[in-house]
Design a protein around this motif. Structure first.
Motif, PDB file in Angstrom:
ATOM      1  N   ASP A 290       0.862  -1.186   0.000  1.00 48.03           N
ATOM      2  CA  ASP A 290       0.000   0.000   0.000  1.00 48.03           C
ATOM      3  C   ASP A 290       0.899   1.237   0.000  1.00 48.03           C
ATOM      4  OD1 ASP A 290      -2.266  -1.614   0.198  1.00 48.03           O
ATOM      5  OD2 ASP A 290      -2.125  -1.668   2.380  1.00 48.03           O
ATOM      6  N   TRP A 291       0.726   2.080  -1.020  1.00 46.08           N
ATOM      7  CA  TRP A 291       1.591   3.246  -1.178  1.00 46.08           C
ATOM      8  C   TRP A 291       0.724   4.511  -1.181  1.00 46.08           C
ATOM      9  CZ3 TRP A 291       3.829   5.123  -6.442  1.00 46.08           C
ATOM     10  CH2 TRP A 291       4.630   6.255  -6.225  1.00 46.08           C
ATOM     11  N   ARG A 292       0.948   5.340  -0.161  1.00 47.59           N
ATOM     12  CA  ARG A 292       0.251   6.635  -0.107  1.00 47.59           C
ATOM     13  C   ARG A 292       1.077   7.622  -0.917  1.00 47.59           C
ATOM     14  NH1 ARG A 292      -3.918   8.417   2.893  1.00 47.59           N
ATOM     15  NH2 ARG A 292      -4.097  10.665   3.276  1.00 47.59           N
ATOM     16  N   ALA A 293       0.828   7.649  -2.232  1.00 51.39           N
ATOM     17  CA  ALA A 293       1.635   8.462  -3.143  1.00 51.39           C
ATOM     18  C   ALA A 293       1.455   9.948  -2.883  1.00 51.39           C
ATOM     19  CB  ALA A 293       1.261   8.133  -4.590  1.00 51.39           C
ATOM     20  N   ARG A 294       0.217  10.355  -2.536  1.00 54.19           N
ATOM     21  CA  ARG A 294      -0.071  11.731  -2.180  1.00 54.19           C
ATOM     22  C   ARG A 294      -1.062  11.723  -1.025  1.00 54.19           C
ATOM     23  NH1 ARG A 294      -0.911  14.827  -8.044  1.00 54.19           N
ATOM     24  NH2 ARG A 294       1.184  14.401  -8.864  1.00 54.19           N
ATOM     25  N   SER A 295      -1.324  12.884  -0.514  1.00 51.31           N
ATOM     26  CA  SER A 295      -2.267  12.946   0.605  1.00 51.31           C
ATOM     27  C   SER A 295      -3.664  12.510   0.192  1.00 51.31           C
ATOM     28  CB  SER A 295      -2.319  14.362   1.169  1.00 51.31           C
ATOM     29  OG  SER A 295      -2.737  15.285   0.161  1.00 51.31           O
ATOM     30  N   ASN A 296      -3.967  12.632  -1.092  1.00 47.63           N
ATOM     31  CA  ASN A 296      -5.301  12.258  -1.571  1.00 47.63           C
ATOM     32  C   ASN A 296      -5.266  11.081  -2.548  1.00 47.63           C
ATOM     33  OD1 ASN A 296      -4.068  13.664  -3.640  1.00 47.63           O
ATOM     34  ND2 ASN A 296      -5.989  14.518  -4.401  1.00 47.63           N
ATOM     35  N   LEU A 297      -4.135  10.359  -2.587  1.00 48.65           N
ATOM     36  CA  LEU A 297      -4.012   9.261  -3.548  1.00 48.65           C
ATOM     37  C   LEU A 297      -3.279   8.085  -2.911  1.00 48.65           C
ATOM     38  CD1 LEU A 297      -4.277   8.162  -6.465  1.00 48.65           C
ATOM     39  CD2 LEU A 297      -2.041   9.200  -6.950  1.00 48.65           C
ATOM     40  N   THR A 298      -3.929   6.916  -2.944  1.00 50.69           N
ATOM     41  CA  THR A 298      -3.336   5.688  -2.416  1.00 50.69           C
ATOM     42  C   THR A 298      -3.373   4.617  -3.501  1.00 50.69           C
ATOM     43  OG1 THR A 298      -4.072   6.184  -0.158  1.00 50.69           O
ATOM     44  CG2 THR A 298      -3.494   3.899  -0.652  1.00 50.69           C
ATOM     45  N   LEU A 299      -2.226   3.960  -3.697  1.00 52.12           N
ATOM     46  CA  LEU A 299      -2.111   2.878  -4.675  1.00 52.12           C
ATOM     47  C   LEU A 299      -1.850   1.571  -3.942  1.00 52.12           C
ATOM     48  CD1 LEU A 299       0.220   4.657  -7.279  1.00 52.12           C
ATOM     49  CD2 LEU A 299      -2.281   4.577  -7.244  1.00 52.12           C
ATOM     50  N   ASN A 300      -2.406   0.494  -4.485  1.00 56.47           N
ATOM     51  CA  ASN A 300      -2.239  -0.822  -3.875  1.00 56.47           C
ATOM     52  C   ASN A 300      -1.875  -1.816  -4.960  1.00 56.47           C
ATOM     53  OD1 ASN A 300      -3.593  -3.627  -3.334  1.00 56.47           O
ATOM     54  ND2 ASN A 300      -3.250  -2.749  -1.309  1.00 56.47           N
ATOM     55  N   PHE A 301      -0.813  -2.594  -4.714  1.00 55.24           N
ATOM     56  CA  PHE A 301      -0.391  -3.640  -5.644  1.00 55.24           C
ATOM     57  C   PHE A 301      -0.233  -4.935  -4.855  1.00 55.24           C
ATOM     58  CE2 PHE A 301       1.386   0.428  -6.930  1.00 55.24           C
ATOM     59  CZ  PHE A 301       0.910   0.555  -8.227  1.00 55.24           C
ATOM     60  N   GLY A 302      -0.661  -6.041  -5.449  1.00 56.65           N
ATOM     61  CA  GLY A 302      -0.550  -7.306  -4.742  1.00 56.65           C
ATOM     62  C   GLY A 302      -0.450  -8.485  -5.691  1.00 56.65           C
ATOM     63  N   LEU A 303       0.039  -9.595  -5.150  1.00 52.55           N
ATOM     64  CA  LEU A 303       0.150 -10.828  -5.915  1.00 52.55           C
ATOM     65  C   LEU A 303      -0.105 -11.981  -4.952  1.00 52.55           C
ATOM     66  CD1 LEU A 303       0.892 -12.256  -8.602  1.00 52.55           C
ATOM     67  CD2 LEU A 303       3.251 -12.357  -7.758  1.00 52.55           C
ATOM     68  N   ARG A 304      -0.977 -12.914  -5.363  1.00 55.03           N
ATOM     69  CA  ARG A 304      -1.300 -14.064  -4.536  1.00 55.03           C
ATOM     70  C   ARG A 304      -1.132 -15.336  -5.346  1.00 55.03           C
ATOM     71  NH1 ARG A 304      -4.026 -14.838   0.290  1.00 55.03           N
ATOM     72  NH2 ARG A 304      -4.861 -16.937   0.587  1.00 55.03           N
TER      73      ARG A 304
END
Length: 835
Positions: A290-304
């Motif tokens: 989980d990456w909070r790239a900006r105060s109003n933007l969060t990105l999530n990357f995952g692999l299962r």
């Protein structure tokens, strides 16, 4: 089986908890007892004299229904099968469902950085209701006992920017049957129809699954700046034992009550080795950022990654991505996007059905494997069965089934594998879904939020069933029947030479012909030149099949013409038997948009308060089969069955809320729930006949009208739709029918429930909270519908104006009419004490 009266329930229970060591050790315990006071009415025909000398049935006890005489039968020499007078036997029978649920939990704060949770849940269920809504006596009295135990250990560890959670869980399922089927004292089930078929059954088709499951799960989280990393794994070890009670203690069949009175069975069916086991290990691992790239933007990357050892399917990688963006930068709204690949879990019951019980063997005296040169003797068989009835047999029991005097065979020699016709495709894999979601949420006023989500889900590799022994059409066929498809009918119409010559429409001239649509056997012998009408409306198919020299019916003539197109190796081994192979060939697709408006809890004027939620869903669910063992109407062609799912409802609307009333109304909390769903489709089939000659009786009729006219009606109380009935007809031999799958328009679905609660604060530590829950308070009929079977033998009589038999009248009353309803009115009263 007649029906059920309104249900009554008793639901007492208790909940308590509190600290054992202040701020260190806490406990919680709750118990719930649920007793549904339900009954059923057994409705059967029994002989006035009580039955045979080997087994006595209760005498009729309902004289208002009257009696009728069953004619005498022809018994083996030395036996007498007399005429028997039978009457109606009715017996109200209690079929309660009793459940005990006990839950215990202990929370221990070991230190500021560690905590421990232990929970134990016990469940005990004895449900005699079994299959709700059944019209079969056997299923209405075979209850199920289910004992469950679950133990869960959770350890949490915190250290600065690191968190780790370990969970260990053990669960056990230990079911059984209330009638202990399979033991030396099995249930006795007797059914009889006016057509003259009686069955003495010492067991039913109930089944159970015992399971022991261990689960270990670990999740580690690490926070570094604007990023949060998560790693984890999940491990399951599942030991499952399947118990199939179908015919495990034998089922005797009699030609009529006359044979029953003489103690002379005509058939015995019994299964041996109905217990099988499977072990499956599931391993899953994941990594997520989980990456909070900006105060109003969060990105999530995952692999299962997931792996189940019961299948040789190792390529199960599931990437996922998600985005959350607040374009307003004030925390009052957000746009969300997510996409990923997800895998289903393996269906162990299906795996066992098709592989796990290969050791199960079945005795069926209607089909016994005999040595070459031996001739089957009905007289010898009946003598053997008469000496055994009503006892079950063992594999070492000997039966006389041939014309040779004194010759006997052990049951072991007369059995065949019950799963020889079932298999799993070597390419079977776990179904997977491709999911995409786009959502928007916004606070439109103080305390009021609007949210919408659009979801797309495409699932592939769904398990479906095919018949590899079906005939394979040659290339180059033309559409001779003019229905827009290439089917077995077109192949048959191309046969213009040889013994069998097929046509549709007016009978051709010359030779012997089966030209009458209602003829079951117009041809003379199997070798006579015969012109066969594929439009025959006769549904009198030979009960023994057409495996021998082709009988002289249109159906068997067509089967004989198609047999050369079956795979040679399979046909040489299995003949005309249907084979069942599960393969990963099915598909489904869901597209839906959900719009929601909700108001957070707030106080109103005059002492009122509450919250509410409105939701509307516009969606479409398409699939090519309803269950994992669905067969297509055209062999192997699931694209032809692509249609709306039986679970599809285009429009869904729901309203939920909580209303707190002031003191002058008793300070009640009222929680209403209303749900509405638009019409779901239903399927029309040709009444369980195999018109398209693929060995599977799931064909649909031909239809020449407007699809929109196929609508449901209320059973018996609405006018018979004669125009619609006249537009439906049996498809030609070799055709699956022109009516699409799930073409009917069924009833809407709605649900309205109410819940009332009131809390009394007795002291700082004690609070009392009684509650009343009412499901369907107005007891309105809410129909449940999925399919309808058309009896074309009787359908034409529904508009004739003549006197109909009971069976014929039921055909007319039930045409495109549901015979089940959803939840009736139920009231539950409970009380909770917190201290």
């Amino acid at each position: 089986f007649i029906g059920r009266p309104p249900l009554q329930e008793c639901n007492p229970g208790f909940t308590f908890g509190g600290p054992i060591i202040k701020n260190k050790l806490f406990f919680f315990s709750s118990y719930e007892y649920n007793n549904v006071f339900d009954t059923t009415v057994l409705d059967a025909w029994t002989p006035v004299s009580g039955g045979s000398s080997s087994f006595t049935l209760p005498a009729p006890n309902h004289p208002a229904t009257g009696t009728f005489l069953v004619s005498a039968g022809t018994c083996p020499t030395g036996f007498t099968c007399p005429a028997v007078t039978v009457g109606n036997y009715l017996l109200p029978t209690a079929t309660p469902a009793i459940n005990h649920i006990l839950t215990n939990r202990v929370d221990w704060s070991i230190s500021k950085s560690q905590s421990f949770v232990f929970s134990w849940q016990l469940g005990r269920s004895n449900d005699l209701r079994a299959f709700s809504g059944t019209n079969r006596i056997a299923d209405s009295i075979i209850g199920r006992i289910r004992n469950t135990d679950g133990y869960n250990f959770t350890h949490n560890w915190f250290a600065g920017n690191k968190v780790n959670q370990v969970r260990v869980q053990y669960s056990k399922l230990d079911p059984s049957s209330s009638q202990a089927a399979g033991s030396l004292s099995p249930a006795v089930l007797v059914t009889f129809t006016p057509q003259g078929t009686q069955v003495f059954g010492s067991t039913s088709n109930s089944s159970d699954r015992k399971e022991n499951r261990w689960q270990v799960q670990d999740t580690f989280s690490l926070v570094r700046g604007s990023r949060t990393w998560r790693f984890g794994f999940d491990f399951h070890n599942v030991d499952t034992t399947f118990l199939d009670r179908f015919d495990t203690t034998g089922t005797y069949t009699f030609g009529s009550f006359s044979f029953f009175a003489g103690g002379v069975p005509t058939r015995l069916q019994q299964n041996f080795g109905g217990t099988s086991s499977l072990q499956n290990k599931y391993v899953g691992g994941f990594i997520q950022n989980d990456w909070r790239a900006r105060s109003n933007l969060t990105l999530n990357f995952g692999l299962r990654y997931e792996r189940e050892t019961v299948l040789d399917d190792k390529n199960n990688w599931g990437p996922r991505v998600a985005v959350a963006w607040d374009p307003f930068k004030k925390g009052t709204g957000v746009i969300r996007f997510g996409a990923g690949v997800f895998y289903n879990r393996v269906l162990l019951r299906t795996i066992d059905d098709y592989t796990g019980d290969l050791t199960t063997v079945r005795l069926d005296t209607n089909s016994v494997p005999l040595p070459a040169g031996s001739t089957f003797s009905t007289d010898a068989l009946r003598r053997s069965l008469a000496a055994l009835f009503p006892n079950a047999v063992t594999l070492d029991t000997r039966l006389a089934v041939t014309t040779t005097a004194g010759q006997t065979f052990s049951v072991r020699e007369l059995t065949r594998s019950s799963t020889v016709f079932r298999s799993l495709s070597p390419d079977l894999v776990i179904p997977k879904s491709y999911q995409v979601n786009l959502g928007f949420e916004r606070e439109v006023a103080k305390g009021m939020v609007f949210e919408s989500n659009v979801t797309f889900n495409r699932t592939v590799n769904l398990w479906r069933e095919t018949n590899p022994n079906a005939a394979v059409l040659p290339n180059g066929l033309t559409d001779r029947s003019g229905d827009g498809r290439i089917t077995y009918t077109d192949y048959l119409l191309g046969i213009t030479t040889g013994t069998n010559r097929f046509f549709m429409g007016s009978p051709v001239a010359g030779g012997t012909h089966d030209g009458s649509q209602t003829s079951a056997a117009a041809c003379t012998t199997a070798t006579t030149l015969c012109f066969v009408n594929v439009n025959t409306t006769s549904t009198t198919f030979p009960s023994g099949g057409c495996a021998t020299a082709a009988p002289n019916t249109a159906y068997c003539r067509a089967i004989a013409a198609l047999n050369p197109l079956r795979p040679p190796a399979l046909f040489a081994q299995f003949g005309q038997e249907q084979l069942e192979t599960v393969t990963s060939i099915g598909n489904s697709r869901y597209i839906g948009a959900i719009f929601e408006l909700r108001n957070r809890y707030r106080k109103f004027s005059n002492g009122f308060g509450g919250s509410w939620r409105l939701s509307y869903t516009l969606s479409r669910l398409m699939d090519d089969g309803i269950v994992n063992t669905s067969d297509p109407t055209t062999p192997g062609d699931f694209r032809g069955d692509w249609s709306r799912s039986l679970a599809d409802r285009t429009h869904r609307f729901s309203v939920t809320g909580t209303i707190d009333t002031p003191s002058w109304m008793g300070k009640l909390r009222i929680s209403p729930l209303f749900r509405y769903g638009s019409s779901a489709p239903f399927n029309l089939s040709s009444g369980g006949v195999d018109r398209n000659l693929d060995d599977i009786s799931n064909d649909r009729p031909n239809f020449v009208g407007n699809i929109d006219d196929i609508r449901w009606r209320i059973f018996s109380s609405s006018p018979f739709p004669g125009v619609l009935a006249s537009q439906l007809s049996l498809a030609p031999l070799g055709s699956p029918g022109t009516l699409p799958r799930n073409a009917g328009k069924g009833p809407t679905l709605w649900q309205f429930n109410l819940n009332f609660t009131r809390e009394w604060k007795i002291s700082e530590r004690f609070r009392l909270r009684p509650s009343l829950e009412i499901t369907n308070p107005f007891n309105m009929r809410v129909f449940s519908y999925g399919s309808n079977f058309i009896n074309f033998d009787n359908l034409s009589l529904c508009t004739s104006g003549g006197t109909l038999t009971t069976a014929q009248q039921q055909t007319c009353d039930g045409f495109v009419a549901p015979t089940r309803t959803a939840t009736h009115r139920r009231m539950r009263l409970g009380i909770r004490l917190d201290f």
